[in-house]
Write a protein that holds these residues in place. Structure first.
Motif, PDB file in Angstrom:
ATOM      1  N   GLY A   1       1.718   0.518  -9.993  1.00 21.31           N
ATOM      2  CA  GLY A   1       0.632   0.605  -9.022  1.00 21.31           C
ATOM      3  C   GLY A   1      -0.634   1.158  -9.634  1.00 21.31           C
ATOM      4  N   VAL A   2      -1.703   1.128  -8.859  1.00 25.84           N
ATOM      5  CA  VAL A   2      -2.992   1.678  -9.281  1.00 25.84           C
ATOM      6  C   VAL A   2      -3.558   2.513  -8.134  1.00 25.84           C
ATOM      7  CG1 VAL A   2      -4.198  -0.437  -8.529  1.00 25.84           C
ATOM      8  CG2 VAL A   2      -5.308   1.124 -10.171  1.00 25.84           C
ATOM      9  N   TYR A   3      -4.096   3.689  -8.451  1.00 20.31           N
ATOM     10  CA  TYR A   3      -4.699   4.550  -7.437  1.00 20.31           C
ATOM     11  C   TYR A   3      -6.040   3.969  -7.004  1.00 20.31           C
ATOM     12  CZ  TYR A   3      -1.267   8.131  -8.689  1.00 20.31           C
ATOM     13  OH  TYR A   3      -0.107   8.827  -8.920  1.00 20.31           O
ATOM     14  N   LEU A   4      -6.231   3.883  -5.698  1.00 18.29           N
ATOM     15  CA  LEU A   4      -7.471   3.346  -5.141  1.00 18.29           C
ATOM     16  C   LEU A   4      -8.422   4.441  -4.678  1.00 18.29           C
ATOM     17  CD1 LEU A   4      -5.942   0.470  -2.955  1.00 18.29           C
ATOM     18  CD2 LEU A   4      -6.875   0.296  -5.275  1.00 18.29           C
ATOM     19  N   HIS A   5      -7.865   5.524  -4.142  1.00 15.66           N
ATOM     20  CA  HIS A   5      -8.712   6.582  -3.585  1.00 15.66           C
ATOM     21  C   HIS A   5      -8.010   7.927  -3.747  1.00 15.66           C
ATOM     22  CE1 HIS A   5     -11.736   8.466  -1.048  1.00 15.66           C
ATOM     23  NE2 HIS A   5     -10.754   9.059  -0.385  1.00 15.66           N
TER      24      HIS A   5
ATOM     25  N   SER B   1      -2.337   0.965  -4.463  1.00 15.58           N
ATOM     26  CA  SER B   1      -1.858  -0.396  -4.251  1.00 15.58           C
ATOM     27  C   SER B   1      -0.755  -0.661  -5.273  1.00 15.58           C
ATOM     28  CB  SER B   1      -2.989  -1.406  -4.426  1.00 15.58           C
ATOM     29  OG  SER B   1      -2.508  -2.730  -4.281  1.00 15.58           O
ATOM     30  N   THR B   2       0.347  -1.267  -4.833  1.00 13.82           N
ATOM     31  CA  THR B   2       1.506  -1.420  -5.698  1.00 13.82           C
ATOM     32  C   THR B   2       2.046  -2.844  -5.699  1.00 13.82           C
ATOM     33  OG1 THR B   2       3.734  -0.569  -6.157  1.00 13.82           O
ATOM     34  CG2 THR B   2       3.091  -0.732  -3.850  1.00 13.82           C
TER      35      THR B   2
ATOM     36  N   LEU C   1       0.841  -1.194   0.000  1.00 11.09           N
ATOM     37  CA  LEU C   1       0.000   0.000   0.000  1.00 11.09           C
ATOM     38  C   LEU C   1       0.876   1.243   0.000  1.00 11.09           C
ATOM     39  CD1 LEU C   1      -2.837  -0.867   2.553  1.00 11.09           C
ATOM     40  CD2 LEU C   1      -3.064  -0.623   0.064  1.00 11.09           C
ATOM     41  N   ASP C   2       0.438   2.258  -0.761  1.00 15.90           N
ATOM     42  CA  ASP C   2       1.122   3.546  -0.845  1.00 15.90           C
ATOM     43  C   ASP C   2       0.209   4.654  -0.337  1.00 15.90           C
ATOM     44  OD1 ASP C   2       3.674   3.185  -1.934  1.00 15.90           O
ATOM     45  OD2 ASP C   2       2.870   2.957  -3.957  1.00 15.90           O
ATOM     46  N   LEU C   3       0.733   5.520   0.512  1.00 15.54           N
ATOM     47  CA  LEU C   3       0.080   6.791   0.829  1.00 15.54           C
ATOM     48  C   LEU C   3       0.967   7.870   0.234  1.00 15.54           C
ATOM     49  CD1 LEU C   3      -2.182   8.337   2.235  1.00 15.54           C
ATOM     50  CD2 LEU C   3      -0.752   8.400   4.303  1.00 15.54           C
ATOM     51  N   ILE C   4       0.476   8.526  -0.826  1.00 19.91           N
ATOM     52  CA  ILE C   4       1.307   9.417  -1.636  1.00 19.91           C
ATOM     53  C   ILE C   4       0.809  10.852  -1.539  1.00 19.91           C
ATOM     54  CG2 ILE C   4       2.197   9.865  -3.943  1.00 19.91           C
ATOM     55  CD1 ILE C   4       1.472   6.941  -4.624  1.00 19.91           C
ATOM     56  N   ASN C   5       1.737  11.764  -1.303  1.00 22.41           N
ATOM     57  CA  ASN C   5       1.448  13.193  -1.367  1.00 22.41           C
ATOM     58  C   ASN C   5       2.085  13.741  -2.640  1.00 22.41           C
ATOM     59  OD1 ASN C   5       1.036  15.991  -0.773  1.00 22.41           O
ATOM     60  ND2 ASN C   5       3.137  16.073  -0.025  1.00 22.41           N
ATOM     61  N   ILE C   6       1.269  14.281  -3.539  1.00 25.49           N
ATOM     62  CA  ILE C   6       1.768  14.891  -4.769  1.00 25.49           C
ATOM     63  C   ILE C   6       1.606  16.394  -4.629  1.00 25.49           C
ATOM     64  CG2 ILE C   6       1.562  15.050  -7.274  1.00 25.49           C
ATOM     65  CD1 ILE C   6       0.450  12.219  -7.263  1.00 25.49           C
TER      66      ILE C   6
END
Length: 371
Positions: free
Chosen positions: A318-322, A300-301, A266-271
């Motif tokens: 990966g794919v963005y979930l939310h 999710s990666t 799982l990724d928590l990403i700040n762009i």
């Protein structure tokens, strides 16, 4: 800076030493390689199609090491080579794009041998440099680079044919990419595809050693990897502000081999500046107020990783979930290098991209727990 002259001088330097090959009783040997490259700058953007007027020419110098003994990690790959290389190339329009160059570590993987002919493939990641980046008033037409320093990715397919003693001729195909990862704009990035030919000289005489199979009975096949990363990006060349970006990642992996793992996480990403990154310039209100959640994404990666001693190369689609701010594409990817710092602590460097568009270069640290 004429690549042909440098290439010819280097070839004569190698030939002058090729008769005096030294003997070596150790399993390690060293080699030096020089290549001349001739090809094209891939016109992946209309501006590049318009401005490019010539083929690209370049040269590459590589210092190569190869080891055989069972207690060396290279023996897991049988005929793998590692080394440090330097590459320099024109970019089809000197007065606008100047030259690109790079210093990089690499790995050469042996594919197959047919008689005396050896086939290898290469992966390289390193630091790139552009001599003439974009400048608003002095060089406004360069949309490829907007900074001197960039990330470099190199891929290659090579074949070698020994001529005499420790001297071999080389030919192949090289693919080179340089980009600053959107740390500043404009940044279309540069891709060259070139045929290469050159020569290789073994500084020490290679000797084959019998390899024994490693005892992997006590090898731990499961792993939990946690990482934290950060980087800077400029969302658009219409907006000069730069923002911090980063991520926190947790990945559970299973080792398919001693040096290869596949995991999911799982990724928590700040762009940073996400609304400016993913919206066209005519849709952006500079005075708009954004909330904390406008910049964050949950994803999710998959994590594919290959280990080369204390170094690992990773590829993580990966794919963005939310999310709240809609990305360009629902898919993203990472490519980079991890290196042991101390014990189970690793440092890493890589590129975070939305599909095939770079978003930022990230640096970070991680911790591995095997069980």
């Amino acid at each position: 800076m004429n690549p042909r002259k440098i290439f010819i001088i280097s070839i004569f330097a190698i030939l002058s030493h090729s008769i005096n090959a030294s003997n070596n009783n150790d399993s390690t040997y060293f080699a030096i390689e020089v290549k001349y490259q001739y090809g094209v700058l891939v016109p992946h953007h209309p501006e590049i199609v318009y401005f490019v007027k010539d083929y690209v020419q370049g040269f590459e110098i590589n210092f190569i090491r190869r080891r055989y003994k069972t207690d060396f990690w290279e023996s897991d790959y049988k005929r793998l080579e590692t080394g440090i290389g330097f590459w320099c190339s024109s970019l089809g329009r000197d007065e606008i794009y100047g030259h690109a160059m790079s210093l990089f570590p690499f790995v050469n993987l042996h594919l197959v041998s047919i008689g005396k002919l050896d086939f290898k493939t290469r992966v390289a990641l390193g630091l790139g440099f552009a001599t003439k980046p974009f400048e608003r008033y002095k060089n406004p037409f360069n949309s490829i680079f907007s900074s001197h320093f960039n990330a470099y990715i190199g891929l290659g397919f090579m074949m070698y044919y020994p001529v005499f003693n420790n001297f071999a001729l080389q030919g192949g195909l090289s693919i080179n990419h340089i980009s600053n990862g959107a740390s500043s704009k404009p940044n279309h990035g540069m891709n060259t595809v070139a045929i290469s030919f050159g020569a290789r000289y073994n500084l020490t005489e290679p000797k084959q050693f019998a390899l024994k199979k490693h005892d992997d009975k006590n090898f731990k096949k499961n792993e939990l990897l946690t990482t934290i990363s950060a980087g800077r990006n400029q969302p658009s060349h219409y907006f000069y502000n730069k923002y911090w970006s980063g991520s926190v990642t947790a990945i559970h992996s299973r080792y398919l081999k001693k040096n290869m793992s596949l995991g999911i996480g799982l990724d928590l990403i700040n762009i940073g500046g996400a609304p400016y990154v993913f919206n066209s310039s005519d849709e952006i209100d500079e005075n708009a107020q954004f909330e904390f959640k406008d910049f964050f994404y949950l994803g999710s990666t998959l994590n594919f990783e290959n280990h080369f001693g204390k170094t690992a190369i990773y590829l993580a689609p990966g794919v963005y979930l939310h999310y709240k701010t809609t990305p360009r594409q629902p898919l993203y990817a990472r490519l980079g290098i991890r290196q042991i710092i101390y014990g189970n602590f690793w440092g890493h460097f890589g590129i975070k991209a939305n599909f095939f568009v770079a978003e930022f270069i990230e640096f970070g640290v991680g911790y591995r727990l095997k069980y």
